[in-house]
Design a protein around this motif. Structure first.
Motif, PDB file in Angstrom:
ATOM      1  N   GLY A   1       0.798  -1.215   0.000  1.00 50.11           N
ATOM      2  CA  GLY A   1       0.000   0.000   0.000  1.00 50.11           C
ATOM      3  C   GLY A   1       0.831   1.266   0.000  1.00 50.11           C
ATOM      4  N   SER A   2       2.088   1.156   0.446  1.00 50.27           N
ATOM      5  CA  SER A   2       2.935   2.347   0.531  1.00 50.27           C
ATOM      6  C   SER A   2       3.700   2.620  -0.766  1.00 50.27           C
ATOM      7  CB  SER A   2       3.925   2.193   1.688  1.00 50.27           C
ATOM      8  OG  SER A   2       4.737   1.055   1.488  1.00 50.27           O
ATOM      9  N   MET A   3       3.459   1.814  -1.790  1.00 47.87           N
ATOM     10  CA  MET A   3       4.092   1.992  -3.102  1.00 47.87           C
ATOM     11  C   MET A   3       5.616   2.114  -3.042  1.00 47.87           C
ATOM     12  SD  MET A   3       1.607   4.276  -5.493  1.00 47.87           S
ATOM     13  CE  MET A   3       2.831   4.268  -6.801  1.00 47.87           C
ATOM     14  N   PRO A   4       6.289   1.125  -2.466  1.00 47.09           N
ATOM     15  CA  PRO A   4       7.749   1.121  -2.561  1.00 47.09           C
ATOM     16  C   PRO A   4       8.159   0.923  -4.013  1.00 47.09           C
ATOM     17  CG  PRO A   4       6.982  -0.980  -1.729  1.00 47.09           C
ATOM     18  CD  PRO A   4       5.772  -0.091  -1.819  1.00 47.09           C
ATOM     19  N   ALA A   5       9.452   1.062  -4.274  1.00 47.21           N
ATOM     20  CA  ALA A   5       9.928   0.946  -5.652  1.00 47.21           C
ATOM     21  C   ALA A   5      11.299   0.299  -5.674  1.00 47.21           C
ATOM     22  CB  ALA A   5      10.003   2.322  -6.307  1.00 47.21           C
ATOM     23  N   ILE A   6      11.619  -0.320  -6.796  1.00 51.60           N
ATOM     24  CA  ILE A   6      12.998  -0.725  -7.035  1.00 51.60           C
ATOM     25  C   ILE A   6      13.716   0.472  -7.642  1.00 51.60           C
ATOM     26  CG2 ILE A   6      14.521  -2.281  -8.295  1.00 51.60           C
ATOM     27  CD1 ILE A   6      12.268  -4.344  -8.273  1.00 51.60           C
TER      28      ILE A   6
ATOM     29  N   PHE B   1      24.169  -0.489  -6.854  1.00 51.58           N
ATOM     30  CA  PHE B   1      23.277  -1.563  -6.426  1.00 51.58           C
ATOM     31  C   PHE B   1      21.813  -1.156  -6.582  1.00 51.58           C
ATOM     32  CE2 PHE B   1      27.091  -2.685  -3.877  1.00 51.58           C
ATOM     33  CZ  PHE B   1      27.261  -3.980  -4.348  1.00 51.58           C
ATOM     34  N   LEU B   2      20.968  -2.174  -6.666  1.00 51.01           N
ATOM     35  CA  LEU B   2      19.522  -1.960  -6.672  1.00 51.01           C
ATOM     36  C   LEU B   2      18.986  -2.096  -5.250  1.00 51.01           C
ATOM     37  CD1 LEU B   2      18.372  -4.001  -9.823  1.00 51.01           C
ATOM     38  CD2 LEU B   2      18.550  -1.509  -9.614  1.00 51.01           C
ATOM     39  N   TYR B   3      17.984  -1.275  -4.934  1.00 45.31           N
ATOM     40  CA  TYR B   3      17.375  -1.278  -3.612  1.00 45.31           C
ATOM     41  C   TYR B   3      15.859  -1.263  -3.728  1.00 45.31           C
ATOM     42  CZ  TYR B   3      22.003  -0.103  -1.853  1.00 45.31           C
ATOM     43  OH  TYR B   3      23.340  -0.134  -1.549  1.00 45.31           O
ATOM     44  N   VAL B   4      15.196  -1.800  -2.702  1.00 51.34           N
ATOM     45  CA  VAL B   4      13.762  -1.575  -2.537  1.00 51.34           C
ATOM     46  C   VAL B   4      13.633  -0.310  -1.704  1.00 51.34           C
ATOM     47  CG1 VAL B   4      11.592  -2.439  -1.597  1.00 51.34           C
ATOM     48  CG2 VAL B   4      13.196  -4.017  -2.699  1.00 51.34           C
ATOM     49  N   LEU B   5      13.126   0.741  -2.322  1.00 52.69           N
ATOM     50  CA  LEU B   5      13.093   2.066  -1.713  1.00 52.69           C
ATOM     51  C   LEU B   5      11.768   2.285  -1.000  1.00 52.69           C
ATOM     52  CD1 LEU B   5      14.550   4.795  -1.418  1.00 52.69           C
ATOM     53  CD2 LEU B   5      13.654   5.428  -3.674  1.00 52.69           C
ATOM     54  N   LYS B   6      11.841   2.628   0.294  1.00 41.61           N
ATOM     55  CA  LYS B   6      10.663   2.945   1.102  1.00 41.61           C
ATOM     56  C   LYS B   6      10.613   4.459   1.282  1.00 41.61           C
ATOM     57  CE  LYS B   6       9.819  -1.467   1.934  1.00 41.61           C
ATOM     58  NZ  LYS B   6       9.514  -2.026   3.237  1.00 41.61           N
ATOM     59  N   PHE B   7       9.491   5.061   0.878  1.00 41.02           N
ATOM     60  CA  PHE B   7       9.402   6.518   0.813  1.00 41.02           C
ATOM     61  C   PHE B   7       8.829   7.131   2.094  1.00 41.02           C
ATOM     62  CE2 PHE B   7       9.082   5.089  -3.622  1.00 41.02           C
ATOM     63  CZ  PHE B   7      10.096   5.836  -4.198  1.00 41.02           C
ATOM     64  N   ARG B   8       9.470   8.192   2.550  1.00 39.13           N
ATOM     65  CA  ARG B   8       8.956   8.918   3.718  1.00 39.13           C
ATOM     66  C   ARG B   8       7.648   9.636   3.399  1.00 39.13           C
ATOM     67  NH1 ARG B   8      13.210  13.655   4.908  1.00 39.13           N
ATOM     68  NH2 ARG B   8      11.610  14.300   6.384  1.00 39.13           N
ATOM     69  N   GLY B   9       7.380   9.896   2.100  1.00 37.16           N
ATOM     70  CA  GLY B   9       6.155  10.572   1.694  1.00 37.16           C
ATOM     71  C   GLY B   9       4.984   9.646   1.492  1.00 37.16           C
TER      72      GLY B   9
ATOM     73  N   ALA C   1      16.007   2.337   2.447  1.00 37.57           N
ATOM     74  CA  ALA C   1      15.977   1.324   1.394  1.00 37.57           C
ATOM     75  C   ALA C   1      16.595   0.020   1.892  1.00 37.57           C
ATOM     76  CB  ALA C   1      16.731   1.820   0.157  1.00 37.57           C
ATOM     77  N   LEU C   2      16.142  -1.075   1.312  1.00 41.15           N
ATOM     78  CA  LEU C   2      16.683  -2.396   1.590  1.00 41.15           C
ATOM     79  C   LEU C   2      17.364  -2.915   0.333  1.00 41.15           C
ATOM     80  CD1 LEU C   2      13.639  -2.282   3.069  1.00 41.15           C
ATOM     81  CD2 LEU C   2      14.323  -4.559   3.780  1.00 41.15           C
TER      82      LEU C   2
END
Length: 266
Positions: A26-31, A38-46, A105-106
């Motif tokens: 639901g938070s729409m993370p992104a690669i 490196f590639l990351y799964v990005l978690k947005f503060r917005g 990001a992970l």
């Protein structure tokens, strides 16, 4: 352990390329790609839960790592103001604009597959470790519908602790909540295999010292600790410490709840 407790820190990377959204959450993370290649799964503060979800990610991820569980590397991800201006999707562009600055990001585990309980059985000790941790964190998001675990190189990796510590969205009766059982453990995907909870309880409590808790909480940026009910970021950090330390001391409460819930399942 004592030699590393005061040296916990997360790397900071700069996001260079938005690759693709992950619309499962639901938070729409992104690669996304960063300047370290490196590639990351990005978690947005917005995103919807804002920095609260990122705080939960840091606490949950680094506690899991300290307990010897597999978690992808967590990094701070800096998002430049100019980033995403050419993004054609308005929803994504709004999210990027709202997330300028420091995000989380992970490390992206390329080729990992989602853990499926009907295909892969987990060792009872490992299952018990994960259930115990999720009871500590009040993590409601490790169900059969959404396991938030990946199999990568034949090992089980934990991801996505953003729904943990749900008390901090209001801080209502938080001191009392620290001593409550975690009733949602009944829906935990690994509960049927978690037969070693008392053994895990004895293993984990000596590791989770107040000093370790303090070192993990020190990773949270001050700018994310801005709840109005606290006079300072340090006061809010101290409240998290009190919650976690109280919950660890009273772990027998959530262990019994998990054992009782498991009895009703089998």
């Amino acid at each position: 352990m004592a030699t590393t407790i005061h040296q916990l820190q997360l790397r900071t990377v700069n996001v260079t390329r938005y690759v693709t959204p992950l619309r499962e959450g639901g938070s729409m993370p992104a690669i996304a790609e960063a300047d370290d290649g490196f590639l990351y799964v990005l978690k947005f503060r917005g995103a919807g839960q804002g920095h609260k979800a990122l705080i939960s990610e840091i606490i949950g991820g680094e506690l899991a790592r300290a307990l010897g569980l597999k978690v992808p590397e967590l990094v701070f991800a800096q998002l430049d103001e100019a980033f995403g201006r050419t993004e054609p999707d308005e929803e994504i562009q709004d999210l990027l604009k709202a997330s300028v600055g420091l995000n989380l990001a992970l490390h992206y585990l390329s080729g990992a597959i989602t853990y499926d309980p009907t295909v892969t059985k987990i060792d009872p000790l490992l299952a018990s470790k994960i259930v115990w941790l999720d009871c500590l964190l009040t993590n409601m998001d490790r169900t059969a519908r959404n396991t938030n675990m990946l199999l990568w190189h034949k090992e089980l990796w934990l991801i996505d602790h953003g729904a943990s510590l749900y008390f901090h969205h209001s801080w209502q009766n938080w001191e009392e909540q620290a001593k409550r059982p975690f009733t949602l453990v009944k829906d935990h995907v690994l509960l049927p295999q978690a037969t070693e909870l008392e053994i895990v309880d004895a293993m984990f409590k000596p590791i989770l010292t107040p000093t370790l808790i303090e070192s993990i909480l020190s990773l949270i940026p001050d700018e994310w600790l801005n709840d109005d009910i606290f006079q300072s970021s340090e006061a809010q950090r101290a409240a998290y410490a009190t919650f976690l330390n109280t919950r660890i001391i009273n772990a027998n409460i959530f262990v019994k709840e998990a054992q009782d819930a498991r009895e009703t399942l089998i």
